[in-house]
Design a protein around this motif. Structure first.
Motif, PDB file in Angstrom:
ATOM      1  N   MET A 186       0.824  -1.206   0.000  1.00  0.00           N
ATOM      2  CA  MET A 186       0.000   0.000   0.000  1.00  0.00           C
ATOM      3  C   MET A 186       0.859   1.257   0.000  1.00  0.00           C
ATOM      4  O   MET A 186       0.480   2.280  -0.582  1.00  0.00           O
ATOM      5  CB  MET A 186      -0.927   0.009   1.219  1.00  0.00           C
ATOM      6  CG  MET A 186      -1.992  -1.075   1.201  1.00  0.00           C
ATOM      7  SD  MET A 186      -2.999  -1.060  -0.308  1.00  0.00           S
ATOM      8  CE  MET A 186      -3.705   0.575  -0.214  1.00  0.00           C
ATOM      9  N   LEU A 245      -0.206   3.972  -2.816  1.00  0.00           N
ATOM     10  CA  LEU A 245      -0.902   5.210  -2.436  1.00  0.00           C
ATOM     11  C   LEU A 245      -0.428   6.442  -3.210  1.00  0.00           C
ATOM     12  O   LEU A 245      -1.263   7.229  -3.680  1.00  0.00           O
ATOM     13  CB  LEU A 245      -0.784   5.441  -0.926  1.00  0.00           C
ATOM     14  CG  LEU A 245      -1.665   4.537  -0.063  1.00  0.00           C
ATOM     15  CD1 LEU A 245      -1.404   4.790   1.412  1.00  0.00           C
ATOM     16  CD2 LEU A 245      -3.141   4.751  -0.374  1.00  0.00           C
ATOM     17  N   GLY A 247      -9.436   3.414   4.650  1.00  0.00           N
ATOM     18  CA  GLY A 247      -9.648   3.960   3.314  1.00  0.00           C
ATOM     19  C   GLY A 247     -10.584   3.159   2.440  1.00  0.00           C
ATOM     20  O   GLY A 247     -10.653   3.395   1.227  1.00  0.00           O
ATOM     21  N   LEU A 255      -5.840   9.989   1.478  1.00  0.00           N
ATOM     22  CA  LEU A 255      -4.658   9.232   1.051  1.00  0.00           C
ATOM     23  C   LEU A 255      -3.409   9.689   1.809  1.00  0.00           C
ATOM     24  O   LEU A 255      -2.551   8.866   2.160  1.00  0.00           O
ATOM     25  CB  LEU A 255      -4.453   9.384  -0.454  1.00  0.00           C
ATOM     26  CG  LEU A 255      -5.543   8.776  -1.357  1.00  0.00           C
ATOM     27  CD1 LEU A 255      -5.237   9.060  -2.823  1.00  0.00           C
ATOM     28  CD2 LEU A 255      -5.680   7.284  -1.118  1.00  0.00           C
ATOM     29  N   PHE A 300      -1.168   7.342   4.160  1.00  0.00           N
ATOM     30  CA  PHE A 300       0.263   7.210   3.916  1.00  0.00           C
ATOM     31  C   PHE A 300       1.047   7.466   5.207  1.00  0.00           C
ATOM     32  O   PHE A 300       1.972   6.713   5.553  1.00  0.00           O
ATOM     33  CB  PHE A 300       0.694   8.195   2.830  1.00  0.00           C
ATOM     34  CG  PHE A 300       2.082   7.968   2.306  1.00  0.00           C
ATOM     35  CD1 PHE A 300       2.341   6.973   1.376  1.00  0.00           C
ATOM     36  CD2 PHE A 300       3.146   8.757   2.727  1.00  0.00           C
ATOM     37  CE1 PHE A 300       3.618   6.751   0.887  1.00  0.00           C
ATOM     38  CE2 PHE A 300       4.422   8.554   2.248  1.00  0.00           C
ATOM     39  CZ  PHE A 300       4.660   7.543   1.320  1.00  0.00           C
TER      40      PHE A 300
END
Length: 251
Positions: free
Chosen positions: A103, A107, A153, A237, A241
């Motif tokens: 991920m 991202l 998310g 996002l 992150f």
């Protein structure tokens, strides 16, 4: 106890606003409960109380605005529920850190796509009903697995995938996303309530703030649409992150 309310309620309100527009509210609410001093399991359970209330408010608003396609949404809800069950079992077998690294790479690419793409301004040519249902349930199943396996998310990814791959309009994608999220929230809430993990007074109070935030966010979406979605998705996002970096290297 008052300290917990002062921390949780404003953050839950803000998260509800963001979640109603672009998903990802859990990236704000769960840390809020933990910051307020709740043990992890109690934080997760209490968060489900407030998030379920907020999701209900947003779903009602979207449904009344005509954004829920009742020909596809029920199928998506069922497949998401099944996928979540599989994902929960996979979480017991696969180290979460492997998925987090993946991920971490994806991202920034997703954020770049959102910034450059005109997906939210220009609806794509719609598919036939059968093809739309087939693609939507596949997306719901895969993201349901992700939600059961890891989770953060989920609403954001649903919104993006439904518009890009299923050629669903932004408004319909938002409504379908809320139906799927609501189903998942209720299922998880039932489990947590049965096991007595939720702090009901805090959850219900925060839930009122979540409902207000979700309703205002859904109202903003119905008025502004893509103008609100893009910056909110980028915010979600970015939070995701930062969360991954913290969990992988700083925790």
């Amino acid at each position: 106890m008052l300290f917990s309310y002062l921390i949780v309620c404003p953050l839950v309100f803000a998260a509800g606003f963001v979640d109603a527009i672009a998903g990802g509210g859990g990236l704000i609410t769960l840390p809020a409960y933990i910051l307020a001093g709740l043990p992890v399991h109690n934080a997760i359970a209490t968060n489900k109380v407030s998030s379920s209330m907020g999701s209900t408010a947003a779903t009602i608003k979207y449904a009344r605005s005509g954004f829920v396609n009742w020909k596809t949404a029920p199928f998506c809800a069922v497949f998401s529920f099944c996928g979540s069950g599989i994902g929960s079992n996979l979480a017991l077998l696969i180290p979460a850190d492997i998925f987090k690294v993946i991920m971490l790479v994806l991202l920034p690419l997703i954020a770049f796509y959102v910034l450059k793409s005109k997906t939210f301004e220009t609806d794509r040519e719609p598919y036939s009903l059968k093809k739309t249902i087939a693609i939507c349930v596949l997306i719901a199943f895969m993201i349901g697995m992700y939600d059961g396996f890891y989770g953060p998310g989920t609403g954001t990814f649903l919104l993006l995938l439904l518009t890009v791959f299923a050629h669903v309009s932004l408004n319909e994608a938002a409504g379908t996303t809320k139906i799927i999220n609501l189903t998942a929230n209720y299922a998880a809430l039932a489990v947590f309530l049965y096991n007595g993990k939720a702090l009901i007074p805090l959850g219900l109070t925060a839930g009122l703030f979540s409902m207000a935030g979700n309703y205002l966010g859904a109202t903003a979406f119905t008025k502004k649409g893509a103008a609100f979605v893009r910056p909110m998705i980028i915010l979600v996002l970015a939070l995701f992150f930062a969360k991954l970096i913290y969990e992988l290297w700083l925790k």
